[in-house]
Design an enzyme around this catalytic site. Structure first.
Site, PDB file in Angstrom:
ATOM      1  N   GLU A  16       0.814  -1.223   0.000  1.00  0.00           N
ATOM      2  CA  GLU A  16       0.000   0.000   0.000  1.00  0.00           C
ATOM      3  C   GLU A  16       0.846   1.271   0.000  1.00  0.00           C
ATOM      4  O   GLU A  16       0.666   2.153   0.842  1.00  0.00           O
ATOM      5  CB  GLU A  16      -0.968  -0.023   1.191  1.00  0.00           C
ATOM      6  CG  GLU A  16      -1.838  -1.269   1.186  1.00  0.00           C
ATOM      7  CD  GLU A  16      -2.858  -1.320   2.318  1.00  0.00           C
ATOM      8  OE1 GLU A  16      -2.761  -0.497   3.250  1.00  0.00           O
ATOM      9  OE2 GLU A  16      -3.744  -2.185   2.269  1.00  0.00           O
TER      10      GLU A  16
ATOM     11  N   ASN B 278       2.407  -4.681  -3.486  1.00  0.00           N
ATOM     12  CA  ASN B 278       0.994  -5.036  -3.307  1.00  0.00           C
ATOM     13  C   ASN B 278       0.190  -3.770  -3.010  1.00  0.00           C
ATOM     14  O   ASN B 278       0.633  -2.922  -2.222  1.00  0.00           O
ATOM     15  CB  ASN B 278       0.924  -5.997  -2.096  1.00  0.00           C
ATOM     16  CG  ASN B 278      -0.393  -6.718  -1.943  1.00  0.00           C
ATOM     17  OD1 ASN B 278      -0.961  -7.200  -2.909  1.00  0.00           O
ATOM     18  ND2 ASN B 278      -0.877  -6.822  -0.705  1.00  0.00           N
TER      19      ASN B 278
ATOM     20  N   HIS C 243      -9.824  -6.001  -2.695  1.00  0.00           N
ATOM     21  CA  HIS C 243     -10.910  -5.832  -1.721  1.00  0.00           C
ATOM     22  C   HIS C 243     -11.956  -4.967  -2.422  1.00  0.00           C
ATOM     23  O   HIS C 243     -11.782  -3.756  -2.541  1.00  0.00           O
ATOM     24  CB  HIS C 243     -10.414  -5.108  -0.464  1.00  0.00           C
ATOM     25  CG  HIS C 243      -9.436  -5.906   0.336  1.00  0.00           C
ATOM     26  ND1 HIS C 243      -9.798  -7.059   0.996  1.00  0.00           N
ATOM     27  CD2 HIS C 243      -8.114  -5.728   0.583  1.00  0.00           C
ATOM     28  CE1 HIS C 243      -8.734  -7.554   1.621  1.00  0.00           C
ATOM     29  NE2 HIS C 243      -7.709  -6.770   1.376  1.00  0.00           N
TER      30      HIS C 243
ATOM     31  N   GLU D 208      -5.752 -10.658  -2.071  1.00  0.00           N
ATOM     32  CA  GLU D 208      -6.577 -10.573  -0.851  1.00  0.00           C
ATOM     33  C   GLU D 208      -8.047 -10.425  -1.207  1.00  0.00           C
ATOM     34  O   GLU D 208      -8.781  -9.665  -0.559  1.00  0.00           O
ATOM     35  CB  GLU D 208      -6.163  -9.361   0.001  1.00  0.00           C
ATOM     36  CG  GLU D 208      -4.687  -9.286   0.310  1.00  0.00           C
ATOM     37  CD  GLU D 208      -4.290  -8.070   1.152  1.00  0.00           C
ATOM     38  OE1 GLU D 208      -5.179  -7.386   1.711  1.00  0.00           O
ATOM     39  OE2 GLU D 208      -3.091  -7.802   1.250  1.00  0.00           O
TER      40      GLU D 208
ATOM     41  N   ASP E  29     -11.885 -10.153  -1.504  1.00  0.00           N
ATOM     42  CA  ASP E  29     -13.180 -10.355  -0.871  1.00  0.00           C
ATOM     43  C   ASP E  29     -14.150  -9.383  -1.535  1.00  0.00           C
ATOM     44  O   ASP E  29     -13.732  -8.393  -2.146  1.00  0.00           O
ATOM     45  CB  ASP E  29     -13.157 -10.232   0.660  1.00  0.00           C
ATOM     46  CG  ASP E  29     -12.437  -9.010   1.206  1.00  0.00           C
ATOM     47  OD1 ASP E  29     -12.369  -7.980   0.499  1.00  0.00           O
ATOM     48  OD2 ASP E  29     -11.935  -9.088   2.337  1.00  0.00           O
TER      49      ASP E  29
END
Ligand code: XIL
Length: 352
Positions: free
Chosen positions: A158, A201, A237, A265, A267
């Site tokens: 990030e 990432n 996400h 990651e 979701d």
């Protein structure tokens, strides 16, 4: 009318999985869908906390569905660096031992993150060399410990500003330079393990075009600076209202570097995507469509670029989003480990 439209959406999302699909309104029978890792021609990952391993049923479920695990929290600085500056590896070692025992890959997450700056680092004096040494020492110790086992590391997490306007400010950037701390982290990680793939990432790359642009520029700058960056992680996400196509376009663009891609990651939040209207069933259909699109878009990448596809929690009850908001249900499996529509859509997305 509404029922008809919902069926049409579901039918399209589920596609070839129709033969495995239970009748509408019926509970999904456990085991009706083959384990995800057996369906995918690429590694399937999931986030794991060491506490999950206390429950043998859960541990078996993880090992059955996933081919690799990512430490959800316990390989971050916040866990590893003690208040006195020493390191603790009990939980990460437990995850590593589980991965070895079950033949799973271990993905390291994450070495340097603006959001986690342990007090021990904040206390270091202003001596630039001392800070840099401590920074290197941490990376060397952590990467070195899992050398030969880790299948990859998120080296920097990030780094791009929320709105895409440049890079984030952090203790790391202030002490070691904005791109400087990142290049240094990659080089140090490479020295600690000459073979492990090293990732940059980030998140919201589907939602914020300026952030994707800034991320792409950062990859260029790191490569120009000689950083041994071997892959790109897109957290993914997302929320159920993500417009169709956004995810595919993002992965295609990221793949333009020719580097391996990690959907690292994923979701799909129902609560964050519900807007003012929309029934739960409509949201669930949108969620399934997104899991399907993600699988399809991942399959559209050249095989050599499909590093892994990692769920940030397989079951709803394991999700950080559910800890934040109990009404959410962002995962592909329900609390009991039964596949939801998203899992079926993921499976049919793989088949194309
Ligand atoms: C989250 C975990 O899920 C939480 O349990 C933890 O408390 C905070 O971090 N982006 C990341 C992950 O890279 O490390 C974050 O994980 C979710 C957002």
């Amino acid at each position: 009318m509404r029922t008809f439209r919902r069926r049409a959406v579901l039918g399209a999302a589920l596609g070839l999985a129709a033969c495995q699909r239970p009748a509408q309104g019926q509970p999904l029978p456990a085991g009706a869908l083959a384990p995800l890792k057996s369906l995918a021609p690429f590694p399937v990952g999931t986030s794991v906390m060491s506490g999950y391993l206390d429950d043998p049923v859960h541990a078996d479920f993880i090992a059955a569905q996933a081919s690799q695990i990512t430490a959800e929290w316990e390989m971050k600085m916040e866990y590893i660096v003690r208040p006195d500056g020493g390191f603790r590896f009990d939980a990460p070692d437990r995850l590593a031992a589980f991965a070895r025992a079950r033949g799973l890959g271990l993905f390291g997450h994450t070495l340097i993150w603006y959001a986690q700056v342990p007090p021990a680092f904040e206390r270091l004096d202003e001596d630039r060399i001392g800070f840099g040494e401590a920074f290197d020492n941490y990376i060397t110790a952590v990467v070195g410990r899992y050398r030969g086992q880790a299948v990859g590391w998120d080296v920097v997490n990030e780094a791009v500003a929320e709105d895409g306007d440049g890079l984030r400010d952090s203790l790391w950037s202030r002490k070691l330079g904005d791109v400087g701390y990142m290049a240094r982290a990659f080089k140090t990680a490479r020295a600690a393990d000459p073979d492990v793939p090293l990732f940059l990432n980030d998140y919201n790359l589907e939602q914020i075009p300026a952030k994707l642009d800034a991320f792409m520029r950062l990859v260029d700058r790191l490569l120009e600076a000689g950083a041994p960056l071997s892959g790109i992680g897109s957290q993914t996400h997302v929320a159920a209202d993500l417009p169709p196509g956004a995810l595919s376009r993002t992965l295609t663009r990221l793949a333009g570097f020719g580097l391996p891609i990690h959907v690292s990651e994923i979701d799909v939040s129902l609560e964050r995507g519900k807007g003012l209207f929309g029934s739960r069933a409509e949201l669930e259909a949108k969620q399934a469509r997104i899991y399907g699109e993600a699988a399809q878009a991942f399959m559209a990448l050249p095989a050599a670029q499909r590093f892994a596809f990692t769920f940030w929690g397989l079951r709803d009850k394991d999700s950080w989003l559910v800890r934040e908001n109990a009404a959410d249900a962002p995962a592909p499996f329900d609390d009991a480990g039964r596949p939801k529509r998203g899992a079926y859509a993921f499976a049919s997305g793989i088949r194309g």
